[in-house]
Every structure is written in structure tokens, then in C-alpha cells.
Design an enzyme around this catalytic site. Structure first.
Site: not given
Length: 530
Positions: A13, A191
Site C-alpha cells: 500500500d 478502496e
């Protein structure tokens, strides 16, 4: 050239941030403490760990967090005066709920002491902060929907119920209207939102398709920050879905315009390999950080080389070269090196200390504890490597054990430990847990190995899908137990690609489930790439 991954081993991420001529990447750490790793570069080729900001109880306490919970998808930004870090502490993985709590902390220097956090909300996970030109700060977060199929805004997956946006400030918290600005494309599982502004357009990038082989970076734009947002002509900017190259599972990153005038986008990635029988695919290094060069055309971003699949080698903005992989060794006399972390607890003094004798682990709860486990380890960053240590330990019961482990989570690990075995005495025992709950149970592999008094040296050799532990006491190395399946220690081990989200570690472990806090000392540790 930039060679992918730019951060090898578990670095998921990647939030990408530029401050003048300095570049930063912040990555998720999940249940590993301290929370969030921040790397710095001035050439996009060489990256150095400079901060682990969530380093005290006031910022983070993950005791009791299940495996693969904790810090998900931080966002690092700079508003011209200070750094801002937005992060989630996820308290639940399985079932309908996530119990995800979102916080913001601030620091004038990336490696300084970060402020006590502002609690923001618990709508979902993957929070982000955008600083608009007029100084307004906008908070974004995924809205989590626990109600089941047919109830969310995106039919591809009801749980991921759109991206929320609201103004936020440290003085007033969330203010004004909360808007659901984006529901995502038909790939679903939308997301990881990030917004940036260029030429009057607000650009939104999100991660879609889950963290497995359908993962993608999706792009949309709007003239108004609150939308409506139109999708990119190809919907996705980056995706390796359906390809067969060495880089897979690409998604979830962030865009930066460099001071050289070039444009780059980070992404998470996986490098799969076959299992021990030559079939299947697994990623022992977890989700790593990659980077691609992007170009503007018709006010949209595109990969420089065309298509959506990133390259292994990418043109860099300078002629910098990355050093070749090198072994690392420590005696812990100067403290715990930066590459090491531990699990969950913000009170490390209860589980280890460093000093003239080396690293001393204080045996606490079991290998599978979610609360207080004495495990200090570093990421596996190469497909082949050897790790070596020495343990000095005097167990008095089989409830006390200390040694070397290859570890993913409490249900995916191998460990060679020194213990007191009934009817044998002081012995080495090989334990293995080959998959996720509820399908796995820790097993003793082979027979206990009697050893004499004094220190015992341990090592493990990992070669792609296979690994072998060894031991010695003053003589030659001897095999400890059979060859083991290293593919267990991976994202795909156990429940598969969406069952866990970190990566393989190797390090030192101790337990004392008698409650007597027996101590084991490790005078040295070496990690040598193959």
C-alpha cells in the site's frame, strides 16, 4: 534504471509523497510494531528507511489485534509546513465487521516525534488526506457495509460501499457535508482513495479488485472535488490481471510529479513462484512496492510504455544505480537495527532488550498469541537466503522454548527451538504450523535432537519453495529435521490469496507459557541473500 520492486519484501500500500527534491514512501505494517515504515530517496532508485512513526502507546496499541489486522494503507502528505500521516488500526478481520478506527498525526520533520493522534472516524479503512490549494483539508475513507449482498452502492461487492469525503481540520474535526463521491467500477472492492489536482481537474485514484491477481489502480476525474467523477477511458491505469509476467497483483499506489518534470506512480505488487511440486503460485515476499513512469495525454494518465502492466525496469530521472544485495549482520550492542520489528505491543521492554550480551528475549505468551509474543524478526527480501543466529538458553520445562523461526502469522510458521523435552532433556525441537485457522495445528516435526550444555548455533536455508534448518555445537552444521515447505510462509499459504496480507519474516522467538518469563539471549543475527 528503477528496478521493481523498489522496496522488496512485505511493503504494501505505498503512499508516495514529494517535498521539494525529497521523495517519501509510506507503507502498511499491519500487526508489526512500530507502525508504518517511511522511506526516503532523492533519485527514486535508492531508498532508505528513515522513520517508523507510530512508536508509542499513545499512537498505537495493537494487543489483541488478529493476524493481518492493525495498520492498513497509511497516507503520507505534506501541506507546505508539516507532514501529515493518516492511518487505520483495524481490530477485526473475519466476519461481517472490520472495527476500523482512523487517526491523523502530524510532524514537522519526517523523522521527528509525531504528535498525539486526532481520532477521525470509524467508517471503514484506507483513509487519505488531500490538501487543496486554498488550504482546506479533505478526509477520504472507504465506507464499510456489513449488511450483505444487494445493499451497497457497487453490486460487484456490497461490503465496499463507496468512498466518503468530508472536510477536516485539527481544530474542528470533521465538518460540513459528508459526500459519497465514488462507488467504483465493475471490478469492485473499491478502496485506497487518493486525490490530487492538476489543470483544474480533481483526479481520484483507488485500488480495486482485491489484493490478489485481479488487483488494479483505477482512475477517475471531476471538476468538483465532490464529483461526479468520470472513469478513465480504460478504467484502470495499472493492472496485471490476465498477464503472465513476473510482476503480478498490481494495485494501490499514488501519483507524484517530480521536480525533474517527470511523472511516476507507485503500486503494490507480488512476485509469484511455483510451489514445491512445481504447480500453483505463491508470494513469500508478500506485497512489495513498485513504481512506474506515467505520462499525460488528453488530461489522463497512462503508463509510459502503453497498456496496464508495469515493467521490471523503468527509466529513472537520474543515472543513479542501486547497490547489489549484501549480507547484514548485527550483534545488537548498538540497539535493534531498523529492519527489525516485533508484534503488536507498544511495550517492547516486556519482551526484549538489547545490550552488551546481544538481544535478550523475555519469554511471554505462546507462538500464537495476539497479545504479548516475544518475536523479533526482519522481512524476507530475497527468494533465496540464509539466516543464522546463536541461542543461549537454559529451559527447565517444555513450556519454555527459544530459537529461530520463519514466520508469517500464528498459523503459518516453522520454528527450530531449544527446549527441555521430557525423557530427553535439553533438546532442539522442530515445530511447524502449515496453514490458517481452522485447518491447522502446530505439530512437532521429526524427533527431538538432544544437545549438550552451552550455546547452540542455528540457521535456516531458504530456496524458493523449500527450506532446511540446521544446528551445530562446535562442529559441522547438521540438518535439523526434514526439508520443509517454504510456500506455507506466504500470502497464498493456508486460506489463499485473500486470507492474509503481510509477508514472510525470519527472526528470533521465545516463549514461556509457564509464566516464569525465562530469558533467552541471541548474541548475533545474520541475513545473507542467496
Amino acid at each position: 534504471m528503477i528496478r521493481n520492486p523498489v522496496l522488496s519484501g512485505f511493503h504494501a500500500d505505498p503512499s508516495f509523497c514529494r517535498v521539494g527534491e525529497d521523495y517519501y514512501i509510506a507503507t502498511s505494517t499491519f500487526e508489526w510494531f512500530p507502525g508504518v515504515l517511511i522511506y526516503h530517496s532523492r533519485d527514486l532508485v535508492n531508498w532508505r528507511l528513515v522513520a517508523k512513526p507510530l512508536d508509542r502507546p499513545g499512537l498505537l496499541d495493537m494487543r489483541g489485534n488478529p493476524d493481518s489486522c492493525g495498520i492498513w494503507a497509511p497516507c503520507l502528505s505534506h501541506d507546505g509546513e508539516a507532514f501529515w500521516l493518516v492511518y487505520t488500526d483495524v481490530k477485526r478481520l473475519d466476519g461481517s465487521f472490520k472495527d476500523a478506527h482512523n487517526y491523523i498525526t502530524r510532524c514537522e520533520t519526517v523523522d521527528g516525534e509525531w504528535s498525539d493522534p486526532w481520532y477521525v472516524s470509524s467508517h471503514g479503512f484506507d483513509p487519505s488526506l488531500f490538501h487543496d490549494e486554498d488550504g482546506t483539508k479533505y478526509y477520504m475513507v472507504l465506507q464499510w457495509n456489513h449488511r450483505g449482498p444487494g445493499t451497497g452502492g457497487n453490486p460487484a461487492n456490497a461490503s465496499f460501499d463507496g468512498i466518503l469525503l468530508q472536510e477536516w481540520s485539527p481544530e474542528t474535526g470533521l465538518t460540513g457535508e459528508m459526500t459519497r463521491i465514488y462507488d467504483g467500477t465493475d471490478r469492485g472492492l473499491t478502496e485506497g482513495p487518493h486525490i490530487f489536482k492538476r489543470n483544474g481537474w480533481y483526479y481520484l485514484t483507488v485500488a480495486e479488485g482485491g489484493t490478489g491477481y485481479d488487483h488494479a489502480v483505477t482512475m477517475a476525474r471531476s471538476r468538483d472535488i465532490r464529483g461526479p467523477y468520470e472513469d478513465h477511458p480504460d478504467k484502470h491505469l495499472i493492472s496485471a490481471a490476465g498477464s503472465d509476467g513476473p510482476i503480478q497483483r498490481t494495485g494501490h499506489g499514488q501519483y507524484v510529479e517530480t521536480h525533474w518534470g517527470d511523472h511516476y506512480h507507485t503500486f503494490l505488487m507480488g512476485r509469484p513462484m511455483p510451489g514445491p511440486d512445481g504447480t500453483g503460485r505463491f508470494c513469500p515476499l508478500g506485497r512489495e512496492t513498485g513504481m512506474e513512469k506515467v505520462v499525460w495525454r488528453d488530461d489522463w494518465l497512462w503508463l509510459e510504455q502503453g497498456g496496464m502492466v508495469p515493467r521490471v525496469e523503468v527509466p529513472a530521472p537520474t543515472d543513479a544505480e542501486a547497490p547489489a544485495p549484501a549480507p547484514t549482520e548485527t550483534d545488537f550492542k548498538g540497539g535493534l537495527p531498523g529492519e527489525f520489528q516485533w508484534l503488536r505491543t507498544p511495550e517492547p521492554d516486556r519482551i526484549f532488550r538489547t545490550g552488551p550480551e546481544g538481544l535478550t528475549l523475555i519469554g511471554r505468551e505462546s507462538f500464537g498469541s495476539w497479545f504479548e509474543q516475544a518475536l523479533v524478526a526482519r522481512r524476507q527480501q530475497h527468494f533465496t537466503y540464509t539466516a543464522e543466529t546463536e541461542v543461549r538458553f537454559e529451559p527447565t520445562t517444555y513450556q519454555q522454548a527459544a530459537g529461530l523461526t520463519t514466520y508469517y502469522n500464528r498459523h503459518k510458521f516453522h520454528a527450530l527451538v531449544l527446549t527441555e523435552e521430557p525423557d530427553v532433556g535439553r533438546a532442539l525441537v522442530l515445530f511447524s504450523c502449515p496453514g490458517d485457522w481452522p485447518d491447522a495445528r502446530m505439530e512437532m516435526v521429526g524427533e527431538p535432537i538432544p544437545v549438550g550444555d552451552g550455546p547452540v548455533e542455528l540457521n535456516v536455508e531458504v530456496d524458493h519453495a523449500r527450506q532446511q534448518f540446521h544446528w551445530r555445537q562446535g562442529g559441522d552444521w547438521q540438518a535439523a529435521g526434514p526439508e520443509l515447505d517454504a510456500s506455507v510462509i506466504s500470502d497464498e499459504g493456508g486460506r489463499g490469496e485473500h486470507g492474509s496480507f503481510t509477508g514472510a519474516f525470519v527472526g528470533m522467538i521465545a516463549m514461556d507459557v509457564s509464566g516464569m518469563a525465562a530469558e533467552a539471549t541471541f548474541p548475533r543475527f545474520a541475513y545473507r541473500p542467496g
